[in-house]
Write a protein that holds these residues in place. Structure first.
Motif, PDB file in Angstrom:
ATOM      1  N   GLN A  67       0.818  -1.212   0.000  1.00 30.50           N
ATOM      2  CA  GLN A  67       0.000   0.000   0.000  1.00 30.50           C
ATOM      3  C   GLN A  67       0.854   1.266   0.000  1.00 30.50           C
ATOM      4  O   GLN A  67       2.066   1.221   0.206  1.00 30.50           O
ATOM      5  CB  GLN A  67      -0.949  -0.015   1.201  1.00 30.50           C
ATOM      6  N   GLU A  68       0.207   2.395  -0.245  1.00 29.39           N
ATOM      7  CA  GLU A  68       0.894   3.676  -0.307  1.00 29.39           C
ATOM      8  C   GLU A  68       1.102   4.191   1.108  1.00 29.39           C
ATOM      9  O   GLU A  68       0.165   4.674   1.750  1.00 29.39           O
ATOM     10  CB  GLU A  68       0.075   4.683  -1.126  1.00 29.39           C
ATOM     11  N   VAL A  69       2.319   4.051   1.583  1.00 24.52           N
ATOM     12  CA  VAL A  69       2.621   4.449   2.953  1.00 24.52           C
ATOM     13  C   VAL A  69       3.498   5.702   3.009  1.00 24.52           C
ATOM     14  O   VAL A  69       3.893   6.142   4.093  1.00 24.52           O
ATOM     15  CB  VAL A  69       3.307   3.300   3.724  1.00 24.52           C
ATOM     16  N   GLU A  70       3.791   6.262   1.853  1.00 28.85           N
ATOM     17  CA  GLU A  70       4.556   7.502   1.760  1.00 28.85           C
ATOM     18  C   GLU A  70       3.648   8.564   1.151  1.00 28.85           C
ATOM     19  O   GLU A  70       3.609   8.709  -0.075  1.00 28.85           O
ATOM     20  CB  GLU A  70       5.807   7.314   0.906  1.00 28.85           C
ATOM     21  N   PRO A  71       2.898   9.307   1.956  1.00 30.36           N
ATOM     22  CA  PRO A  71       1.977  10.304   1.410  1.00 30.36           C
ATOM     23  C   PRO A  71       2.690  11.250   0.454  1.00 30.36           C
ATOM     24  O   PRO A  71       3.728  11.830   0.811  1.00 30.36           O
ATOM     25  CB  PRO A  71       1.479  11.038   2.660  1.00 30.36           C
ATOM     26  N   ALA A  92       2.264  14.183  -0.474  1.00 26.83           N
ATOM     27  CA  ALA A  92       2.420  15.570  -0.039  1.00 26.83           C
ATOM     28  C   ALA A  92       3.594  15.755   0.919  1.00 26.83           C
ATOM     29  O   ALA A  92       4.090  16.879   1.100  1.00 26.83           O
ATOM     30  CB  ALA A  92       1.130  16.054   0.628  1.00 26.83           C
ATOM     31  N   ASN A  93       4.048  14.676   1.551  1.00 25.60           N
ATOM     32  CA  ASN A  93       5.154  14.786   2.503  1.00 25.60           C
ATOM     33  C   ASN A  93       6.470  14.972   1.762  1.00 25.60           C
ATOM     34  O   ASN A  93       6.766  14.252   0.803  1.00 25.60           O
ATOM     35  CB  ASN A  93       5.224  13.541   3.380  1.00 25.60           C
ATOM     36  N   LYS A  94       7.290  15.880   2.236  1.00 19.04           N
ATOM     37  CA  LYS A  94       8.553  16.189   1.568  1.00 19.04           C
ATOM     38  C   LYS A  94       9.721  16.056   2.545  1.00 19.04           C
ATOM     39  O   LYS A  94       9.642  16.516   3.676  1.00 19.04           O
ATOM     40  CB  LYS A  94       8.531  17.621   1.021  1.00 19.04           C
ATOM     41  N   THR A  95      10.794  15.470   2.056  1.00 19.64           N
ATOM     42  CA  THR A  95      12.030  15.442   2.832  1.00 19.64           C
ATOM     43  C   THR A  95      12.746  16.784   2.776  1.00 19.64           C
ATOM     44  O   THR A  95      13.583  17.080   3.621  1.00 19.64           O
ATOM     45  CB  THR A  95      12.996  14.383   2.276  1.00 19.64           C
ATOM     46  N   LEU A  96      12.456  17.582   1.741  1.00 23.10           N
ATOM     47  CA  LEU A  96      13.109  18.857   1.421  1.00 23.10           C
ATOM     48  C   LEU A  96      14.522  18.682   0.867  1.00 23.10           C
ATOM     49  O   LEU A  96      15.271  19.660   0.783  1.00 23.10           O
ATOM     50  CB  LEU A  96      13.113  19.813   2.620  1.00 23.10           C
ATOM     51  N   PHE A  97      14.887  17.469   0.462  1.00 23.43           N
ATOM     52  CA  PHE A  97      16.163  17.324  -0.240  1.00 23.43           C
ATOM     53  C   PHE A  97      16.141  18.030  -1.593  1.00 23.43           C
ATOM     54  O   PHE A  97      17.192  18.355  -2.147  1.00 23.43           O
ATOM     55  CB  PHE A  97      16.522  15.847  -0.426  1.00 23.43           C
ATOM     56  N   GLY A  98      14.940  18.274  -2.118  1.00 23.41           N
ATOM     57  CA  GLY A  98      14.829  19.042  -3.352  1.00 23.41           C
ATOM     58  C   GLY A  98      15.283  20.478  -3.192  1.00 23.41           C
ATOM     59  O   GLY A  98      15.541  21.172  -4.181  1.00 23.41           O
ATOM     60  N   CYS A  99      15.384  20.925  -1.943  1.00 24.26           N
ATOM     61  CA  CYS A  99      15.866  22.287  -1.660  1.00 24.26           C
ATOM     62  C   CYS A  99      17.383  22.341  -1.494  1.00 24.26           C
ATOM     63  O   CYS A  99      17.937  23.412  -1.220  1.00 24.26           O
ATOM     64  CB  CYS A  99      15.218  22.818  -0.382  1.00 24.26           C
ATOM     65  N   VAL A 100      18.044  21.212  -1.614  1.00 21.23           N
ATOM     66  CA  VAL A 100      19.493  21.147  -1.422  1.00 21.23           C
ATOM     67  C   VAL A 100      20.159  20.894  -2.776  1.00 21.23           C
ATOM     68  O   VAL A 100      19.847  19.915  -3.456  1.00 21.23           O
ATOM     69  CB  VAL A 100      19.887  20.027  -0.439  1.00 21.23           C
ATOM     70  N   VAL A 109      17.865  11.113  13.326  1.00 19.89           N
ATOM     71  CA  VAL A 109      16.782  12.100  13.286  1.00 19.89           C
ATOM     72  C   VAL A 109      15.500  11.545  12.688  1.00 19.89           C
ATOM     73  O   VAL A 109      14.409  12.004  13.004  1.00 19.89           O
ATOM     74  CB  VAL A 109      17.204  13.367  12.519  1.00 19.89           C
ATOM     75  N   SER A 110      15.586  10.566  11.776  1.00 25.85           N
ATOM     76  CA  SER A 110      14.435   9.898  11.172  1.00 25.85           C
ATOM     77  C   SER A 110      13.279  10.865  10.918  1.00 25.85           C
ATOM     78  O   SER A 110      12.260  10.837  11.578  1.00 25.85           O
ATOM     79  CB  SER A 110      13.961   8.747  12.071  1.00 25.85           C
ATOM     80  N   GLY A 111      13.458  11.707   9.898  1.00 22.22           N
ATOM     81  CA  GLY A 111      12.512  12.784   9.652  1.00 22.22           C
ATOM     82  C   GLY A 111      11.345  12.423   8.758  1.00 22.22           C
ATOM     83  O   GLY A 111      11.192  11.298   8.279  1.00 22.22           O
ATOM     84  N   LEU A 112      10.521  13.432   8.519  1.00 23.05           N
ATOM     85  CA  LEU A 112       9.339  13.317   7.676  1.00 23.05           C
ATOM     86  C   LEU A 112       9.728  13.230   6.204  1.00 23.05           C
ATOM     87  O   LEU A 112      10.627  13.921   5.751  1.00 23.05           O
ATOM     88  CB  LEU A 112       8.451  14.549   7.894  1.00 23.05           C
ATOM     89  N   GLY A 113       9.009  12.382   5.467  1.00 23.02           N
ATOM     90  CA  GLY A 113       9.213  12.326   4.027  1.00 23.02           C
ATOM     91  C   GLY A 113       9.234  10.920   3.467  1.00 23.02           C
ATOM     92  O   GLY A 113       9.104  10.724   2.269  1.00 23.02           O
ATOM     93  N   GLY A 114       9.394   9.934   4.333  1.00 21.77           N
ATOM     94  CA  GLY A 114       9.378   8.551   3.887  1.00 21.77           C
ATOM     95  C   GLY A 114       8.127   7.845   4.384  1.00 21.77           C
ATOM     96  O   GLY A 114       7.026   8.381   4.300  1.00 21.77           O
ATOM     97  N   THR A 115       8.313   6.634   4.905  1.00 21.65           N
ATOM     98  CA  THR A 115       7.178   5.883   5.434  1.00 21.65           C
ATOM     99  C   THR A 115       6.528   6.660   6.578  1.00 21.65           C
ATOM    100  O   THR A 115       7.198   7.057   7.526  1.00 21.65           O
ATOM    101  CB  THR A 115       7.640   4.519   5.958  1.00 21.65           C
ATOM    102  N   VAL A 133      -6.263  11.514  13.402  1.00 22.52           N
ATOM    103  CA  VAL A 133      -6.999  11.743  12.164  1.00 22.52           C
ATOM    104  C   VAL A 133      -6.030  11.798  10.989  1.00 22.52           C
ATOM    105  O   VAL A 133      -4.831  12.003  11.162  1.00 22.52           O
ATOM    106  CB  VAL A 133      -7.821  13.046  12.256  1.00 22.52           C
ATOM    107  N   PRO A 134      -6.519  11.611   9.738  1.00 22.43           N
ATOM    108  CA  PRO A 134      -5.637  11.507   8.572  1.00 22.43           C
ATOM    109  C   PRO A 134      -4.677  12.674   8.381  1.00 22.43           C
ATOM    110  O   PRO A 134      -3.574  12.490   7.854  1.00 22.43           O
ATOM    111  CB  PRO A 134      -6.626  11.401   7.409  1.00 22.43           C
ATOM    112  N   GLU A 135      -5.056  13.873   8.819  1.00 26.13           N
ATOM    113  CA  GLU A 135      -4.185  15.028   8.606  1.00 26.13           C
ATOM    114  C   GLU A 135      -2.800  14.844   9.229  1.00 26.13           C
ATOM    115  O   GLU A 135      -1.817  15.427   8.774  1.00 26.13           O
ATOM    116  CB  GLU A 135      -4.826  16.295   9.193  1.00 26.13           C
ATOM    117  N   PHE A 136      -2.715  14.044  10.269  1.00 25.87           N
ATOM    118  CA  PHE A 136      -1.439  13.869  10.953  1.00 25.87           C
ATOM    119  C   PHE A 136      -0.455  12.982  10.182  1.00 25.87           C
ATOM    120  O   PHE A 136       0.693  12.834  10.598  1.00 25.87           O
ATOM    121  CB  PHE A 136      -1.661  13.302  12.356  1.00 25.87           C
ATOM    122  N   ALA A 137      -0.885  12.406   9.068  1.00 25.70           N
ATOM    123  CA  ALA A 137       0.044  11.621   8.248  1.00 25.70           C
ATOM    124  C   ALA A 137       1.167  12.495   7.702  1.00 25.70           C
ATOM    125  O   ALA A 137       2.204  11.984   7.272  1.00 25.70           O
ATOM    126  CB  ALA A 137      -0.696  10.937   7.105  1.00 25.70           C
ATOM    127  N   GLY A 138       0.998  13.809   7.717  1.00 22.11           N
ATOM    128  CA  GLY A 138       2.031  14.733   7.272  1.00 22.11           C
ATOM    129  C   GLY A 138       2.717  15.457   8.413  1.00 22.11           C
ATOM    130  O   GLY A 138       3.359  16.486   8.208  1.00 22.11           O
TER     131      GLY A 138
END
Length: 353
Positions: free
Chosen positions: A20-24, A26-34, A216-222, A239-244
């Motif tokens: 299943q899709e476990v990486e929403p 909309a979630n970003k690691t922000l590596f695209g900013c580096v 640090v295991s940050g936001l952006g993956g599983t 609630v679902p909003e917290f997936a991000g």
């Protein structure tokens, strides 16, 4: 929680992560900013890129960790042993999943047993904060010793617990648990998040207690919040909003390194999916880079051979990136200039105390 409930939950997690899709999205690691800066005259050969490093007294051929995922079931045993063989053969570190099930039922130790196939690999055990408090220092030490672990990861997962109807709701006294485990493990203790990130303030408090390795295991993956929502469908969880919810991985790495300086070994994990992103994580200040879901899905789809293909691709791309930056080793890569985009700069500004 019963032994059967824990085991069933572990297999549920694996099946959900496999299918299943476990990486929403909309979630970003922000590596695209580096953005790493190109060197048109690197004055080196690709084979000269040196990826080796030391961690917990062992030499790694590359600064990579197959991050802890699972244990406690037959399926978990197959996954752990396949990935252990990969770590042994290629000289990288291996993390095992939570040993909670093993703490509840000693016979399940076999599902974490990898030393016969990875006799010299760097192996990291795993236990949750609340479970460590319940088990006590002696039993936690026995869990690590039983699998021949070189170190123990203490995982923090308040958001995931809140997403579980059966999860914990009381998170008081956490730093006391850390102090207790430092007495037993000293520098062999790693504190890690599970996909929501660690802030500079928390990192500094942990280091002040004696912690020398932080993941640090940050936001952006599983998103384990998303995994729990898929597992439970309905219930009393978040609630679902917290997936991000969380601190993006790139922001967690850079802000914690800035706050700590050289005081701790910094592990970067959370949505890192390519050799280029490994290089960016190292450039931001990480010492070791961890990945879990890609290795699990590789093993699930094609066995050990697929995991080897993934690892070789990561290493090759990392070496290529180092050459294109003109960096012969990890320390030189870290010193190279880089461009940081606005969204990441905003995060870093607000993460400063």
């Amino acid at each position: 929680m019963s032994e059967e409930t824990t085991a069933r939950r572990k297999d549920d997690h694996l099946e959900i992560c496999a299918t299943q899709e476990v990486e929403p999205p909309a979630n970003k690691t922000l590596f695209g900013c580096v953005h790493l800066i190109h060197c048109a005259m690197p004055e080196m050969a690709l084979e000269e890129a040196d990826l080796s490093c030391q961690w917990f007294g062992k030499r790694l051929k590359a600064p990579l960790l197959i991050a802890g995922m699972t244990g406690g079931t037959e399926r978990a045993l197959t996954v752990n042993r396949a990935l252990a063989r990969v770590a042994q053969e290629h000289g990288i570190a291996l993390g095992l999943g939570s040993q909670r099930a093993m703490g509840e039922r000693e016979a399940l130790a076999a599902t974490f047993a990898v030393r016969d196939v990875a006799p010299t690999a760097l192996v990291i055990g795993n236990i949750g904060l609340r479970q460590a408090a319940e088990l006590g220092i002696d039993k936690v030490r026995r869990l690590a010793d039983a699998i021949g672990a070189d170190a123990l990861a203490l995982h923090l997962n308040p958001a995931q617990e809140l997403a579980q109807p059966e999860g914990d709701r009381d998170f008081r006294g956490g730093y006391k648990v850390v102090e207790m485990l430092i007495e037993a493990f000293g520098e062999r203790l790693v504190v890690k998040e599970t996909g929501c990130g660690i802030s500079p303030k928390v990192a500094k408090r942990l280091v002040s207690l004696g912690i020398e390795s932080i993941d640090v295991s940050g936001l952006g993956g599983t998103s384990w919040i998303r995994v729990e929502q898929l597992r439970n469908e309905v219930g009393e969880g978040l609630v679902p909003e917290f997936a991000g919810w969380g601190i993006p991985t790139a922001a967690a790495i850079a802000s914690v390194r800035d706050a700590l300086g050289p005081m701790a070994n910094l592990v970067a994990s959370g949505g890192i999916r390519s050799g280029l992103e490994v290089a960016k994580a190292l450039a931001l200040g990480a010492d070791i880079v961890g990945m879990a879901l890609p290795f699990f899905r590789a093993v699930n789809a094609g066995g050990e051979a697929s995991a080897v293909v993934l690892l070789r691709r990561l290493i090759h791309t990392l070496k290529q990136t180092m050459l294109l930056c003109g960096a012969r080793d990890i320390e030189e890569l870290r010193r190279k200039p880089k461009v940081v985009g606005e969204e990441l700069r905003t995060w870093l500004e607000h993460l400063k105390e």
